[in-house]
Write a protein that holds these residues in place. Sequence first.
Motif, PDB file in Angstrom:
ATOM      1  N   GLU A 139       0.842  -1.113   0.080  1.00  0.00           N
ATOM      2  CA  GLU A 139       0.056  -0.064   0.024  1.00  0.00           C
ATOM      3  C   GLU A 139       0.962   1.386   0.113  1.00  0.00           C
ATOM      4  N   LEU A 140       0.243   2.176  -0.663  1.00  0.00           N
ATOM      5  CA  LEU A 140       1.166   3.472  -1.012  1.00  0.00           C
ATOM      6  C   LEU A 140       0.240   4.704  -0.761  1.00  0.00           C
ATOM      7  N   SER A 141       0.505   5.612  -0.161  1.00  0.00           N
ATOM      8  CA  SER A 141       0.028   6.802   0.226  1.00  0.00           C
ATOM      9  C   SER A 141       0.758   7.962   0.069  1.00  0.00           C
ATOM     10  N   LEU A 142       0.721   8.787  -0.928  1.00  0.00           N
ATOM     11  CA  LEU A 142       1.434  10.014  -1.091  1.00  0.00           C
ATOM     12  C   LEU A 142       0.776  11.292  -1.113  1.00  0.00           C
ATOM     13  N   LEU A 143       1.120  12.123  -0.164  1.00  0.00           N
ATOM     14  CA  LEU A 143       0.199  13.369   0.092  1.00  0.00           C
ATOM     15  C   LEU A 143      -1.150  13.022   0.312  1.00  0.00           C
ATOM     16  N   GLY A 144      -1.361  11.999   1.069  1.00  0.00           N
ATOM     17  CA  GLY A 144      -2.775  11.746   1.222  1.00  0.00           C
ATOM     18  C   GLY A 144      -3.675  11.191   0.170  1.00  0.00           C
ATOM     19  N   GLU A 145      -2.990  10.950  -0.927  1.00  0.00           N
ATOM     20  CA  GLU A 145      -3.716  10.476  -2.159  1.00  0.00           C
ATOM     21  C   GLU A 145      -3.438   9.017  -2.405  1.00  0.00           C
ATOM     22  N   ASP A 146      -4.096   8.305  -3.206  1.00  0.00           N
ATOM     23  CA  ASP A 146      -3.747   6.895  -3.649  1.00  0.00           C
ATOM     24  C   ASP A 146      -3.422   6.692  -4.963  1.00  0.00           C
ATOM     25  N   PRO A 147      -1.802   6.569  -5.330  1.00  0.00           N
ATOM     26  CA  PRO A 147      -1.241   6.745  -6.688  1.00  0.00           C
ATOM     27  C   PRO A 147      -1.847   5.534  -7.600  1.00  0.00           C
ATOM     28  N   GLY A 148      -2.757   4.546  -6.713  1.00  0.00           N
ATOM     29  CA  GLY A 148      -3.352   3.452  -7.731  1.00  0.00           C
ATOM     30  C   GLY A 148      -4.455   3.848  -8.650  1.00  0.00           C
ATOM     31  N   THR A 149      -4.993   5.007  -8.283  1.00  0.00           N
ATOM     32  CA  THR A 149      -6.169   5.533  -9.047  1.00  0.00           C
ATOM     33  C   THR A 149      -5.811   6.604  -9.870  1.00  0.00           C
ATOM     34  N   GLY A 150      -6.602   6.757 -10.852  1.00  0.00           N
ATOM     35  CA  GLY A 150      -6.419   7.789 -12.040  1.00  0.00           C
ATOM     36  C   GLY A 150      -6.171   9.289 -11.326  1.00  0.00           C
ATOM     37  N   PRO A 151      -7.315   9.638 -10.718  1.00  0.00           N
ATOM     38  CA  PRO A 151      -7.342  11.041  -9.910  1.00  0.00           C
ATOM     39  C   PRO A 151      -6.420  11.217  -8.933  1.00  0.00           C
TER      40      PRO A 151
END
Lengths: 306, 292
Positions: free
Chosen positions: B62-74
């Motif tokens: 699992e990865l969360s960058l700046l509170g966002e999930d890079p696995g999704t397009g948005p």
Amino acid sequence: MSADQRGPEVGVAGAAGAVGAVGAVGAEDVHVSASRIEGYARGALRAELFVEVEDHLGQCLHCRTVLASIASRSRTDAGWRQLSERLDAPSRSRLEGLFVTVGVPEHLARLAMATPVLRRSWLAAAVTALLFALLAARLSPAVSATVLLLVAPLVPVTGVALSYGPAADPMYELGLVMPVSSLRLVLLRSATVLLTSAVLGAVAALAMPVQGLALFGWLAPSLAVVTLALALSAYLEAGIAAGVAGAVWVASVAWAGWGSTTRSALLTGPAQAACVLVASVGAGLVAAQRHRFEQGSWRSGRRSTA
Amino acid sequence: MSGSESTVNVRSVSVGFRGRPALDGVSFVLRPGVTGLLGPNGAGKTTLLRVLATAISPDRGELSLLGEDPGTGPGKLAIRRRLGYLPQNPGFHPGFTALEFVDYVAILKELTDRRARRAEVLRVLETVGLADQRAKKIKALSGGMRQRVALAAAIIGDPDLLVLDEPTVGLDPEQRLRFRELVADLGEGRTVLLSTHQTEDVSALCRRVIVLDRGVVKFQGLPAELKAVAEGRVWSSTERDRTALAGWRTGEGTFRNIGTPPQEARRLAPTLEDGYLLLLDGAPAADQGVLR
């Protein structure tokens, strides 16, 4: 003719050998014309002339007085700002300038043209290939249509292969992590290559002894070959994908009867429709696999990684 | 340790290439400030940085960058808008000037308004001290200046997360010092991950340090804690000590050794590099209470 396009223009006489905006002799001996000072104040002079006039103003009280009488400080500052913006404007190639002139937004023109190969080498290769095709057609008019049909689609697919991917684009890795999607960049550059190729191909076709469908029958195959290469590049290195697509096209032309004195089977309505179908399927595949363009090609082992 | 909230959360991330693991269950968090990433060649540093820069998706974890999930397009788009990345080998179009290169990257960062873009390009070139060199072709600039141009491109849009892959490689000491100053300034209020071979960079710049070896995190903590790994395990000798894990002759003519010292050995104060070398050589860092 605008003020900044005219040659030497000096006000007060006595400047033998005067060059540029002001004389080459002592700055106090020669003065800049009032119209040129006005141009300076408005920022309407060419950059070099602007700098030259600026230099002179620094040394000549007379011209500064003229400037003070005709221009407000704010107008002069505006002129400086405009000059500064012009000096800082990124330089454009002729092709990029042409795109901007015909209304393409400047940032899109820059994105499309930033690949080095689009600037010179591919253009030179494309023109050379078409010239050879033209020469072959002149020497043997009976095979003109087939020669054109063979070469014209290979020109854009080569350009597409050379316009993106880690091998062709030095900024590939940086481009991958930008908000502007990599697929958009690929499509923009491919469209630019296709458009440029179409213009070159049309010029070659019009110079050849061909007519009817043979004149523009290479357009649909060009689209099909390029789209096939793009679809394959979701799985393969861009150069390999283009090579495969190009080889398929060469085989198709050979299969349809290379050197036949009759019209190639590819220059018939059904064959052209098939090309459009291939292009549509290719476009569909690109859309379906768009996520693959957003990932570095290191994953497939095509590039080494640390 | 800073009490500020984490901006990057990496949990059990694995990446493989043709069946060979490049990252194997990597976990850590990053907070605002500069964090150093140390590791030998082939440790997986570049792969890890590419994952954090959204250029590679992990196979697992699992990865969360700046509170966002890079696995999704948005999520990926939102991250890329707030990310600055300096690759190990930032490529430059050969004909570009410094200004043209940064301007091009600004377009890729969606700065389409010409005036706003120009202002931002000049701002970042000013920040890295290259405003006066902006009209020069990049190929005419020194290695240090090129790195600063690449850094200028990375900080366009004032990113919240800055990922720098070995930016000090090939720089002379003066250039490295200048670069450190820049990175230290950039670390104020944003999260910076700095991959480097230079333990001096970590000592000089970093609030925290992560050591990666063969795709596994071997250490994460404070630089002082990494240094403490070598506490009592560095000694000097007049002859080469064959029992040492590593030893080298110093400028004074004596040998500096690391490993398990003999009883009578004259102990030396450890450096960050000593701790790093011992850790890579399988030192029982867990005994020191710093292996996380």
